[in-house]
Write a protein that holds these residues in place. Structure first.
Motif, mmCIF file in Angstrom:
data_model
loop_
_atom_site.group_PDB
_atom_site.id
_atom_site.type_symbol
_atom_site.label_atom_id
_atom_site.label_comp_id
_atom_site.label_asym_id
_atom_site.label_seq_id
_atom_site.Cartn_x
_atom_site.Cartn_y
_atom_site.Cartn_z
ATOM 1 N N ARG A 1 9.947 4.383 18.446
ATOM 2 C CA ARG A 1 9.444 4.554 19.815
ATOM 3 C C ARG A 1 8.141 5.351 19.821
ATOM 4 N NH1 ARG A 1 9.833 8.798 22.883
ATOM 5 N NH2 ARG A 1 11.565 9.762 21.758
ATOM 6 N N ILE A 2 8.143 6.477 19.110
ATOM 7 C CA ILE A 2 6.953 7.340 19.121
ATOM 8 C C ILE A 2 5.765 6.630 18.473
ATOM 9 C CG2 ILE A 2 6.015 9.497 18.159
ATOM 10 C CD1 ILE A 2 8.976 10.607 18.614
ATOM 11 N N THR A 3 6.044 5.875 17.396
ATOM 12 C CA THR A 3 4.969 5.133 16.736
ATOM 13 C C THR A 3 4.332 4.136 17.710
ATOM 14 O OG1 THR A 3 6.047 5.375 14.583
ATOM 15 C CG2 THR A 3 4.382 3.657 14.752
ATOM 16 N N SER A 4 5.157 3.408 18.460
ATOM 17 C CA SER A 4 4.535 2.417 19.357
ATOM 18 C C SER A 4 3.861 3.088 20.548
ATOM 19 C CB SER A 4 5.534 1.329 19.786
ATOM 20 O OG SER A 4 6.660 1.895 20.336
ATOM 21 N N GLU A 5 4.415 4.238 20.991
ATOM 22 C CA GLU A 5 3.711 4.982 22.046
ATOM 23 C C GLU A 5 2.327 5.423 21.579
ATOM 24 O OE1 GLU A 5 7.771 6.848 24.067
ATOM 25 O OE2 GLU A 5 6.303 8.231 23.182
ATOM 26 N N LYS A 6 2.260 5.926 20.337
ATOM 27 C CA LYS A 6 0.969 6.390 19.814
ATOM 28 C C LYS A 6 -0.006 5.220 19.666
ATOM 29 C CE LYS A 6 1.667 10.792 19.525
ATOM 30 N NZ LYS A 6 0.854 11.729 20.330
ATOM 31 N N LYS A 7 0.529 4.060 19.271
ATOM 32 C CA LYS A 7 -0.341 2.873 19.150
ATOM 33 C C LYS A 7 -0.919 2.508 20.511
ATOM 34 C CE LYS A 7 1.590 0.589 15.104
ATOM 35 N NZ LYS A 7 2.654 -0.331 14.681
ATOM 36 N N SER A 8 -0.071 2.551 21.542
ATOM 37 C CA SER A 8 -0.579 2.156 22.860
ATOM 38 C C SER A 8 -1.568 3.192 23.404
ATOM 39 C CB SER A 8 0.576 1.890 23.831
ATOM 40 O OG SER A 8 1.315 3.058 24.020
ATOM 41 N N GLN A 9 -1.539 4.400 22.826
ATOM 42 C CA GLN A 9 -2.553 5.400 23.201
ATOM 43 C C GLN A 9 -3.847 5.229 22.391
ATOM 44 O OE1 GLN A 9 -0.640 9.220 22.618
ATOM 45 N NE2 GLN A 9 1.043 8.679 23.993
ATOM 46 N N GLY A 10 -3.871 4.228 21.511
ATOM 47 C CA GLY A 10 -5.092 3.959 20.755
ATOM 48 C C GLY A 10 -5.123 4.507 19.336
ATOM 49 N N PHE A 11 -4.036 5.129 18.888
ATOM 50 C CA PHE A 11 -3.986 5.642 17.510
ATOM 51 C C PHE A 11 -3.706 4.509 16.517
ATOM 52 C CE2 PHE A 11 -3.061 9.617 19.786
ATOM 53 C CZ PHE A 11 -3.818 10.529 19.053
ATOM 54 N N HIS A 12 -4.063 4.762 15.262
ATOM 55 C CA HIS A 12 -3.635 3.895 14.156
ATOM 56 C C HIS A 12 -2.692 4.700 13.268
ATOM 57 C CE1 HIS A 12 -6.538 0.765 15.110
ATOM 58 N NE2 HIS A 12 -7.428 1.727 15.265
ATOM 59 N N PRO A 13 -1.434 4.828 13.673
ATOM 60 C CA PRO A 13 -0.542 5.697 12.893
ATOM 61 C C PRO A 13 -0.089 5.035 11.584
ATOM 62 C CG PRO A 13 0.611 4.804 14.811
ATOM 63 C CD PRO A 13 -0.778 4.237 14.837
#
Ligand SMILES: *Cc1c(COP(=O)(O)O)cnc(C)c1O
Length: 331
Positions: free
Chosen positions: A136-148
């Protein structure tokens, strides 16, 4: 002896974090019978050391290749893997985020303190299953524009396990330079990557060593198949498919569960600190040493040759009050 073999293998890129081989030392314990050696991966050079640094050489190289701008991982609050991930991320100027189960800690001792000193963000996921929270956190960070870049529990995937594939040959070379050859090799097993790497390397020897894993996680029926799966994947990745040599896993020393000390593990911590000046940790290595002690003390022909115990680190956990209060009872 193995240099030409290693040079021929298609190893993926890695960032050098090891500096050189870790010490290989003979124990002075009375029951060691002059046959017990410590491989000191508690002394790997950064972030207070531990086995996860060898895995991170490969994992962080992949993160850099993917141009990640955030490193996400997870683990128990006293995770040594999370601590070293936070430290290496900071060294590479990458922010890191650690997901832990349960509530936000009220005490920040041991590894949690070091996580914070390294600048990691720590997110407690409450009752949500850890793997689900990480997703969940990984996809939230992706939608915020991060490349985790997300590293699994304990850094135990194929790439991470390669660290211990290489470490195995480091040990053999070092023992040869010291004029002896290990017959048996033991280590604590948590998320399986360390043992899997060793098993994969052992598969390439004409005469494999005897490998013993000490399970420190209760009820992990899948641990053996996880080791086999990772070891096979390591050999496939290196285009060196071959059948795996046998290895043993004992669950007799885990006690009441993961992270819960046993009288034998606490006694071993005190004994080894006083005799060899080496600190073993309450979660992993002290249970491993307790198993080796049991085997050496009940020695029949079981260990005819020398045995190496791989010290995988973890010492900082004893500065968590939960652990040091328990240990004080044994002083
Ligand atoms: C993670 C860890 C282990 C276990 O290694 P795995 O590769 O997860 O099986 C052993 N000892 C210490 C101190 C660790 O932090």
């Amino acid at each position: 002896m193995f240099n030409s073999l290693l040079q021929r293998l298609p190893l993926p890129p890695r960032i050098p974090l090891m500096g050189g081989p870790t010490p290989l030392q003979k124990s002075r314990l009375a029951w060691s019978d002059d046959a017990l050696y410590w491989k000191r991966d508690d002394l790997t050079p950064y972030g207070l050391g531990g086995n996860k640094l060898r895995k991170l050489e490969f994992l962080m190289a992949e993160a850099l290749a993917q141009k990640a701008d955030l490193i996400i991982t997870s683990g128990a609050p006293q995770s040594n893997h999370a601590r070293l991930t936070a430290v290496v991320s900071a060294m590479l100027k990458l922010p890191s985020l650690i997901v832990i189960p349960g509530e936000t800690p009220s005490e920040w001792g041991g590894n949690l303190l070091l996580d914070r000193l390294a600048g990691a963000e720590i997110m407690a996921c409450g009752d949500e299953p850890l793997d689900q929270a990480v997703e969940r956190i990984t996809s939230e960070k992706k939608s915020q524009g991060f490349h985790p870049y997300t590293i699994p529990l304990g850094g135990s995937n194929t790439l991470g396990s390669l660290g211990y594939f290489l470490a195995f040959f480091e040990l053999l070379k070092q023992a040869e330079e010291q004029g002896w050859a290990p017959g048996n090799l033991a280590c604590a097993v948590g998320s399986a990557g360390t043992l899997a790497g060793l098993v994969a390397a052992n598969a390439l020897l004409p005469q494999p060593l005897r490998l013993l894993g000490i399970n420190v996680v209760q009820n992990s029926d899948q641990l053996r198949s996880q080791v086999e799966k990772l070891a096979t994947e390591v050999l496939d990745l290196l285009h060196a498919p071959c059948s795996l040599p046998p290895f043993e896993i004992t669950t007799n020393f885990v006690g009441p569960g993961y992270g819960l000390p046993t009288p034998a593990s606490s006694e071993v911590i005190i004994e080894c600190f006083r005799t060899d000046g080496i600190l073993f940790d309450p979660v992993y290595t002290s249970k491993g040493v307790a198993a080796v002690k049991h085997l050496l003390q009940g020695k029949n022909q079981e260990f005819p040759e020398s045995i190496v115990f791989w010290h995988t680190g973890g010492g900082p956990a004893i500065f968590d009050p939960h652990y040091y209060k328990e240990l004080l009872d044994y002083t």
